[in-house]
Design a protein around this motif. Structure first.
Motif, PDB file in Angstrom:
ATOM      1  N   ASP A 169       0.816  -1.209   0.000  1.00 57.32           N
ATOM      2  CA  ASP A 169       0.000   0.000   0.000  1.00 57.32           C
ATOM      3  C   ASP A 169       0.853   1.264   0.000  1.00 57.32           C
ATOM      4  O   ASP A 169       0.447   2.293  -0.544  1.00 57.32           O
ATOM      5  N   SER A 170       2.031   1.205   0.608  1.00 55.63           N
ATOM      6  CA  SER A 170       2.924   2.372   0.605  1.00 55.63           C
ATOM      7  C   SER A 170       3.217   2.823  -0.818  1.00 55.63           C
ATOM      8  O   SER A 170       3.187   4.020  -1.128  1.00 55.63           O
ATOM      9  N   PHE A 171       3.498   1.866  -1.686  1.00 54.42           N
ATOM     10  CA  PHE A 171       3.854   2.199  -3.064  1.00 54.42           C
ATOM     11  C   PHE A 171       2.631   2.467  -3.924  1.00 54.42           C
ATOM     12  O   PHE A 171       2.663   3.344  -4.795  1.00 54.42           O
ATOM     13  N   MET A 172       1.546   1.756  -3.664  1.00 53.64           N
ATOM     14  CA  MET A 172       0.336   1.997  -4.442  1.00 53.64           C
ATOM     15  C   MET A 172      -0.221   3.394  -4.194  1.00 53.64           C
ATOM     16  O   MET A 172      -0.890   3.957  -5.055  1.00 53.64           O
ATOM     17  N   HIS A 173       0.063   3.972  -3.015  1.00 54.50           N
ATOM     18  CA  HIS A 173      -0.430   5.308  -2.677  1.00 54.50           C
ATOM     19  C   HIS A 173       0.594   6.401  -2.968  1.00 54.50           C
ATOM     20  O   HIS A 173       0.393   7.549  -2.574  1.00 54.50           O
ATOM     21  N   ASP A 174       1.694   6.047  -3.650  1.00 51.12           N
ATOM     22  CA  ASP A 174       2.739   7.041  -3.900  1.00 51.12           C
ATOM     23  C   ASP A 174       3.043   7.122  -5.399  1.00 51.12           C
ATOM     24  O   ASP A 174       3.955   6.459  -5.892  1.00 51.12           O
ATOM     25  N   PRO A 175       2.309   7.960  -6.119  1.00 47.54           N
ATOM     26  CA  PRO A 175       2.525   8.065  -7.572  1.00 47.54           C
ATOM     27  C   PRO A 175       3.920   8.553  -7.941  1.00 47.54           C
ATOM     28  O   PRO A 175       4.416   8.241  -9.030  1.00 47.54           O
ATOM     29  N   GLY A 176       4.572   9.311  -7.053  1.00 43.96           N
ATOM     30  CA  GLY A 176       5.916   9.800  -7.345  1.00 43.96           C
ATOM     31  C   GLY A 176       6.914   8.668  -7.503  1.00 43.96           C
ATOM     32  O   GLY A 176       7.717   8.643  -8.447  1.00 43.96           O
ATOM     33  N   ILE A 177       6.892   7.705  -6.587  1.00 45.70           N
ATOM     34  CA  ILE A 177       7.795   6.557  -6.684  1.00 45.70           C
ATOM     35  C   ILE A 177       7.393   5.660  -7.853  1.00 45.70           C
ATOM     36  O   ILE A 177       8.247   5.165  -8.601  1.00 45.70           O
ATOM     37  N   LEU A 178       6.091   5.452  -8.046  1.00 51.60           N
ATOM     38  CA  LEU A 178       5.632   4.605  -9.145  1.00 51.60           C
ATOM     39  C   LEU A 178       6.093   5.163 -10.492  1.00 51.60           C
ATOM     40  O   LEU A 178       6.539   4.423 -11.370  1.00 51.60           O
ATOM     41  N   ARG A 179       5.994   6.473 -10.646  1.00 48.36           N
ATOM     42  CA  ARG A 179       6.396   7.090 -11.910  1.00 48.36           C
ATOM     43  C   ARG A 179       7.892   6.913 -12.150  1.00 48.36           C
ATOM     44  O   ARG A 179       8.328   6.621 -13.264  1.00 48.36           O
ATOM     45  N   ARG A 180       8.682   7.089 -11.105  1.00 52.80           N
ATOM     46  CA  ARG A 180      10.136   6.947 -11.249  1.00 52.80           C
ATOM     47  C   ARG A 180      10.527   5.484 -11.482  1.00 52.80           C
ATOM     48  O   ARG A 180      11.471   5.205 -12.228  1.00 52.80           O
ATOM     49  N   ALA A 181       9.825   4.560 -10.860  1.00 48.57           N
ATOM     50  CA  ALA A 181      10.110   3.148 -11.100  1.00 48.57           C
ATOM     51  C   ALA A 181       9.704   2.744 -12.517  1.00 48.57           C
ATOM     52  O   ALA A 181      10.402   1.965 -13.181  1.00 48.57           O
ATOM     53  N   ARG A 182       8.598   3.278 -12.982  1.00 49.80           N
ATOM     54  CA  ARG A 182       8.142   2.968 -14.337  1.00 49.80           C
ATOM     55  C   ARG A 182       9.139   3.477 -15.389  1.00 49.80           C
ATOM     56  O   ARG A 182       9.247   2.902 -16.485  1.00 49.80           O
ATOM     57  N   SER A 183       9.882   4.523 -15.061  1.00 42.75           N
ATOM     58  CA  SER A 183      10.849   5.091 -16.005  1.00 42.75           C
ATOM     59  C   SER A 183      12.176   4.336 -16.007  1.00 42.75           C
ATOM     60  O   SER A 183      13.072   4.670 -16.782  1.00 42.75           O
ATOM     61  N   SER A 184      12.326   3.344 -15.160  1.00 49.30           N
ATOM     62  CA  SER A 184      13.576   2.599 -15.078  1.00 49.30           C
ATOM     63  C   SER A 184      13.666   1.564 -16.193  1.00 49.30           C
ATOM     64  O   SER A 184      12.680   1.234 -16.849  1.00 49.30           O
ATOM     65  N   LYS A 185      14.871   1.031 -16.396  1.00 51.46           N
ATOM     66  CA  LYS A 185      15.072  -0.044 -17.364  1.00 51.46           C
ATOM     67  C   LYS A 185      14.484  -1.357 -16.857  1.00 51.46           C
ATOM     68  O   LYS A 185      13.937  -2.147 -17.617  1.00 51.46           O
ATOM     69  N   VAL A 186      14.640  -1.597 -15.558  1.00 51.46           N
ATOM     70  CA  VAL A 186      14.099  -2.781 -14.901  1.00 51.46           C
ATOM     71  C   VAL A 186      13.613  -2.365 -13.519  1.00 51.46           C
ATOM     72  O   VAL A 186      14.285  -1.588 -12.831  1.00 51.46           O
ATOM     73  N   SER A 187      12.459  -2.885 -13.109  1.00 56.03           N
ATOM     74  CA  SER A 187      11.969  -2.661 -11.747  1.00 56.03           C
ATOM     75  C   SER A 187      12.040  -3.977 -10.977  1.00 56.03           C
ATOM     76  O   SER A 187      11.391  -4.959 -11.363  1.00 56.03           O
ATOM     77  N   VAL A 188      12.844  -3.998  -9.929  1.00 58.93           N
ATOM     78  CA  VAL A 188      12.902  -5.145  -9.024  1.00 58.93           C
ATOM     79  C   VAL A 188      11.957  -4.841  -7.869  1.00 58.93           C
ATOM     80  O   VAL A 188      12.125  -3.841  -7.168  1.00 58.93           O
ATOM     81  N   VAL A 189      10.960  -5.690  -7.683  1.00 56.23           N
ATOM     82  CA  VAL A 189       9.941  -5.451  -6.660  1.00 56.23           C
ATOM     83  C   VAL A 189      10.011  -6.547  -5.611  1.00 56.23           C
ATOM     84  O   VAL A 189       9.847  -7.737  -5.927  1.00 56.23           O
ATOM     85  N   GLN A 190      10.277  -6.171  -4.382  1.00 58.57           N
ATOM     86  CA  GLN A 190      10.307  -7.146  -3.301  1.00 58.57           C
ATOM     87  C   GLN A 190       8.916  -7.718  -3.058  1.00 58.57           C
ATOM     88  O   GLN A 190       7.913  -6.998  -3.089  1.00 58.57           O
TER      89      GLN A 190
END
Length: 271
Positions: A77-98
């Motif tokens: 929920d921390s990440f689902m409620h934070d569009p700033g981090i989601l946008r920056r992760a989406r702009s990466s080459k690869v997203s590693v999600v724990q």
């Protein structure tokens, strides 16, 4: 060598926020104008009490920028409620999600804090009706709540567990869609012993079947089995004062971070 421990327990390094994001993640803030690998997760990704978390080790091994978006006590929920981090992760080459635990999710029985997902905000009427004998005013953390209702009734606890696992799968699918392509799931597994209750393992309430269900939606799943720092005798190798030493024993230490970095490196090199 001496270290100052900042609020989120990163040795000698102040945590940071990226732009409009409200999440306090591992510092220092990185330059995101060049290609990078984004690593999202909770306390393990952040590297609490550890000088070199696995994100930093992985960067050194791969020779590619790895941005640590780990946040202490964060959950899905921390990440689902934070569009700033989601946008920056989406702009990466690869997203590693724990693969984070299912205990720290708002659901039909209780609500959690939008950033510190381990904190209980509200017990909802459905849970009160399910456990009328419990005074819920004493609970401030989700795990305490769940441990208590499990002790009161395994059968009724199973109803709540089913809800949390259903919500976990739904939120994970939403997160994967929000991040787009090139997602790798990182499943860091540890617990007190093989016979301990499902709730006592990290990540809590997450089964192999749940993770495998998500497999077709991601590039792959990296699984690393580690020990808690106290079980592995690593607390003495962590940057922690006497007050926080018991807490440090319950997270992963430097050896575990090296193992995670090695497993991720082997997988990412093959992409």
């Amino acid at each position: 060598m001496s270290y100052e421990l900042f609020g989120a327990d990163a040795p000698g390094i102040a945590p940071c926020r990226y732009g409009e994001s409200k999440l306090l993640v591992r510092g220092p803030e990185r330059d995101l104008t060049s290609p990078y690998i984004a690593i999202l997760g909770g306390t393990e990704v952040f590297g609490r009490f550890v000088d070199m978390p696995f994100a930093a080790l992985l960067e050194s091994q791969l020779g590619r920028t790895c941005v640590n978006f780990g946040c202490v006590n964060a959950g899905l929920d921390s990440f689902m409620h934070d569009p700033g981090i989601l946008r920056r992760a989406r702009s990466s080459k690869v997203s590693v999600v724990q693969v984070m635990g299912a205990q720290n999710l708002s659901n039909r029985y209780f609500r959690v804090h939008p950033r510190r997902n381990d904190r209980l905000v509200e017990v909802l009427p459905k849970l009160v009706a399910l456990f009328p004998e419990i005074d819920f005013t004493e609970f401030h953390f989700n795990r305490h709540l769940l441990n208590t209702i499990q002790q009161v009734s395994e059968a009724r606890f199973a109803v709540v567990q089913d809800e949390l696992q259903r919500v976990w799968l739904s939120r994970m699918r939403l997160l994967i869609r929000a991040l787009g392509a090139n997602i790798v799931l990182l499943w860091i597994r540890y617990g007190p012993n093989e016979n301990a209750h499902f709730l006592d393992h990290e990540p809590p309430l997450v089964s192999r079947h749940m993770v495998e269900t998500l497999g077709p939606q991601v590039r792959g799943v990296v699984v690393t089995d580690v020990q808690r720092a106290d079980a592995g005798g690593e607390v003495q190798d962590m940057e922690v004062g006497p007050v926080h030493r018991p807490i440090a024993g319950h997270v992963i230490g430097p050896c575990a971070h090296r193992r995670v970095a090695a497993d991720l490196e082997a997988f990412l090199r093959a992409l």
